[in-house]
Write a protein that holds these residues in place. Sequence first.
Motif, PDB file in Angstrom:
ATOM      1  N   LYS A 102     -17.622  35.912  22.759  1.00 40.97           N
ATOM      2  CA  LYS A 102     -16.992  35.294  21.590  1.00 40.97           C
ATOM      3  C   LYS A 102     -16.734  33.809  21.819  1.00 40.97           C
ATOM      4  N   LYS A 103     -16.359  33.449  23.060  1.00 40.77           N
ATOM      5  CA  LYS A 103     -16.155  32.037  23.380  1.00 40.77           C
ATOM      6  C   LYS A 103     -17.450  31.259  23.226  1.00 40.77           C
ATOM      7  N   SER A 104     -18.539  31.849  23.664  1.00 41.12           N
ATOM      8  CA  SER A 104     -19.844  31.184  23.558  1.00 41.12           C
ATOM      9  C   SER A 104     -20.226  30.970  22.104  1.00 41.12           C
ATOM     10  N   ARG A 105     -20.005  31.971  21.264  1.00 39.87           N
ATOM     11  CA  ARG A 105     -20.327  31.845  19.838  1.00 39.87           C
ATOM     12  C   ARG A 105     -19.437  30.792  19.180  1.00 39.87           C
ATOM     13  N   LEU A 106     -18.176  30.769  19.578  1.00 37.50           N
ATOM     14  CA  LEU A 106     -17.245  29.822  18.982  1.00 37.50           C
ATOM     15  C   LEU A 106     -17.594  28.383  19.346  1.00 37.50           C
ATOM     16  N   THR A 107     -17.880  28.129  20.611  1.00 37.47           N
ATOM     17  CA  THR A 107     -18.221  26.763  21.011  1.00 37.47           C
ATOM     18  C   THR A 107     -19.519  26.302  20.344  1.00 37.47           C
ATOM     19  N   SER A 108     -20.462  27.225  20.191  1.00 32.07           N
ATOM     20  CA  SER A 108     -21.696  26.890  19.484  1.00 32.07           C
ATOM     21  C   SER A 108     -21.406  26.543  18.021  1.00 32.07           C
ATOM     22  N   LYS A 109     -20.506  27.303  17.407  1.00 31.81           N
ATOM     23  CA  LYS A 109     -20.122  27.038  16.010  1.00 31.81           C
ATOM     24  C   LYS A 109     -19.445  25.689  15.880  1.00 31.81           C
ATOM     25  N   LEU A 110     -18.589  25.342  16.837  1.00 29.52           N
ATOM     26  CA  LEU A 110     -17.891  24.053  16.800  1.00 29.52           C
ATOM     27  C   LEU A 110     -18.871  22.896  16.946  1.00 29.52           C
ATOM     28  N   ARG A 111     -19.865  23.059  17.791  1.00 29.74           N
ATOM     29  CA  ARG A 111     -20.866  22.005  17.960  1.00 29.74           C
ATOM     30  C   ARG A 111     -21.653  21.778  16.672  1.00 29.74           C
ATOM     31  N   THR A 112     -22.019  22.875  16.023  1.00 30.18           N
ATOM     32  CA  THR A 112     -22.745  22.767  14.752  1.00 30.18           C
ATOM     33  C   THR A 112     -21.851  22.182  13.670  1.00 30.18           C
ATOM     34  N   LEU A 113     -20.596  22.600  13.643  1.00 28.94           N
ATOM     35  CA  LEU A 113     -19.643  22.077  12.663  1.00 28.94           C
ATOM     36  C   LEU A 113     -19.497  20.569  12.825  1.00 28.94           C
ATOM     37  N   GLY A 114     -19.420  20.099  14.056  1.00 32.06           N
ATOM     38  CA  GLY A 114     -19.275  18.673  14.316  1.00 32.06           C
ATOM     39  C   GLY A 114     -20.407  17.847  13.751  1.00 32.06           C
ATOM     40  N   THR A 115     -21.635  18.258  14.017  1.00 37.56           N
ATOM     41  CA  THR A 115     -22.781  17.487  13.518  1.00 37.56           C
ATOM     42  C   THR A 115     -22.904  17.596  12.002  1.00 37.56           C
ATOM     43  N   SER A 116     -22.527  18.744  11.436  1.00 33.50           N
ATOM     44  CA  SER A 116     -22.593  18.907   9.980  1.00 33.50           C
ATOM     45  C   SER A 116     -21.606  17.976   9.277  1.00 33.50           C
ATOM     46  N   VAL A 117     -20.396  17.858   9.825  1.00 37.69           N
ATOM     47  CA  VAL A 117     -19.401  16.962   9.245  1.00 37.69           C
ATOM     48  C   VAL A 117     -19.865  15.514   9.365  1.00 37.69           C
ATOM     49  N   ALA A 118     -20.436  15.152  10.496  1.00 38.05           N
ATOM     50  CA  ALA A 118     -20.921  13.777  10.685  1.00 38.05           C
ATOM     51  C   ALA A 118     -22.003  13.435   9.665  1.00 38.05           C
ATOM     52  N   ARG A 119     -22.914  14.342   9.442  1.00 38.80           N
ATOM     53  CA  ARG A 119     -23.990  14.076   8.470  1.00 38.80           C
ATOM     54  C   ARG A 119     -23.425  13.954   7.057  1.00 38.80           C
ATOM     55  N   GLN A 120     -22.439  14.806   6.733  1.00 41.39           N
ATOM     56  CA  GLN A 120     -21.828  14.730   5.406  1.00 41.39           C
ATOM     57  C   GLN A 120     -21.086  13.412   5.214  1.00 41.39           C
ATOM     58  N   LEU A 121     -20.300  13.012   6.198  1.00 45.37           N
ATOM     59  CA  LEU A 121     -19.571  11.747   6.102  1.00 45.37           C
ATOM     60  C   LEU A 121     -20.516  10.565   5.958  1.00 45.37           C
ATOM     61  N   ARG A 122     -21.636  10.643   6.621  1.00 44.69           N
ATOM     62  CA  ARG A 122     -22.561   9.514   6.623  1.00 44.69           C
ATOM     63  C   ARG A 122     -23.255   9.341   5.270  1.00 44.69           C
ATOM     64  N   THR A 123     -23.203  10.354   4.409  1.00 48.23           N
ATOM     65  CA  THR A 123     -23.756  10.167   3.067  1.00 48.23           C
ATOM     66  C   THR A 123     -22.961   9.126   2.298  1.00 48.23           C
ATOM     67  N   LYS A 124     -21.684   8.925   2.678  1.00 55.54           N
ATOM     68  CA  LYS A 124     -20.861   7.911   2.027  1.00 55.54           C
ATOM     69  C   LYS A 124     -20.655   6.687   2.898  1.00 55.54           C
ATOM     70  N   TYR A 125     -20.529   6.899   4.192  1.00 55.31           N
ATOM     71  CA  TYR A 125     -20.265   5.791   5.127  1.00 55.31           C
ATOM     72  C   TYR A 125     -21.489   5.617   6.023  1.00 55.31           C
ATOM     73  N   ARG A 126     -22.406   4.773   5.569  1.00 60.83           N
ATOM     74  CA  ARG A 126     -23.719   4.686   6.196  1.00 60.83           C
ATOM     75  C   ARG A 126     -23.684   4.103   7.600  1.00 60.83           C
ATOM     76  N   GLY A 127     -22.656   3.346   7.936  1.00 60.29           N
ATOM     77  CA  GLY A 127     -22.611   2.735   9.252  1.00 60.29           C
ATOM     78  C   GLY A 127     -22.032   3.624  10.336  1.00 60.29           C
TER      79      GLY A 127
END
Length: 274
Positions: free
Chosen positions: A197-222
């Motif tokens: 479960k720890k392995s699945r959770l850390t993998s989910k957090l890593r994916t969540l991080g990059t997904s949020v970054a890509r979403q934010l960058r749609t508005k804040y290009r820099g």
Amino acid sequence: MGKLGASRSPAEGRKVDKMRKSKPNYSSYIVSKWAKTRAVIPNRKLAKYIPETRKLNRDSLKTMLDRHGMVYVKPNSGTYGIGVMRVERLAGEGGAYRCHIGKKIQTFAQYDDLYRHIAGLTRKRMYLVQKGIHLLKYKKRRFDLRVMVQKTPAGNWQTTGLIGRVAAPGKVVTNVHNGGKLKPVEILLQGHAGSAKKSRLTSKLRTLGTSVARQLRTKYRGLKEIGLDVALDAKLHPWILEINTAPDPYIFRKLKDKRIFARIYRYSKAYGRL
């Protein structure tokens, strides 16, 4: 680069300290917590990870307390957890309320008394009220997680580090600058999740991080880096408490695996943080 994770020369120390204090010299250091929240909420896949958040006023605080029982009140543009309050509606105590800021806890018999107290602390500055997440605990102290996400030299988003932050005794926030202690995520999750479960959770957090970054960058290009402050509830559901666009890289020097900070440092240097 390995030397930065071990003993360091005075020159290396000055470099790290400068990096720690600096704001990015690219174009997207975003101060407003409200603006960052509003940029992510439209993404339905990400919205489920963000606690309900409103601008603070008399009505919104009352509504949120009635709905959630416990909320966090925080400055829209604050750092280091300064000014964050944990506010609760106490069940079975005649409608009393409790406000916890720093190590000070006060109880109020009436809502108007509570709000008057909070208004005196906020002094007409913009504050937010956020659904309270009951954090998991490590040795009876609350903890949350920091997820570091960066643009690689090749231009791709990558989650480069995960670390836990344990609140100081009696404190509301987990920030290191407020007395919090840094711990590896694996240690904090012991007793809460098995290895699979720890392995699945850390993998989910890593994916969540990059997904949020890509979403934010749609508005804040820099945008070149973000740090997510993530709470885990009793079901291990991750909740994004805050998004930082000038996250402190220095905290990752505390991890045993020195390659993590070396990579964070290298990427930061490549996109101009230094």
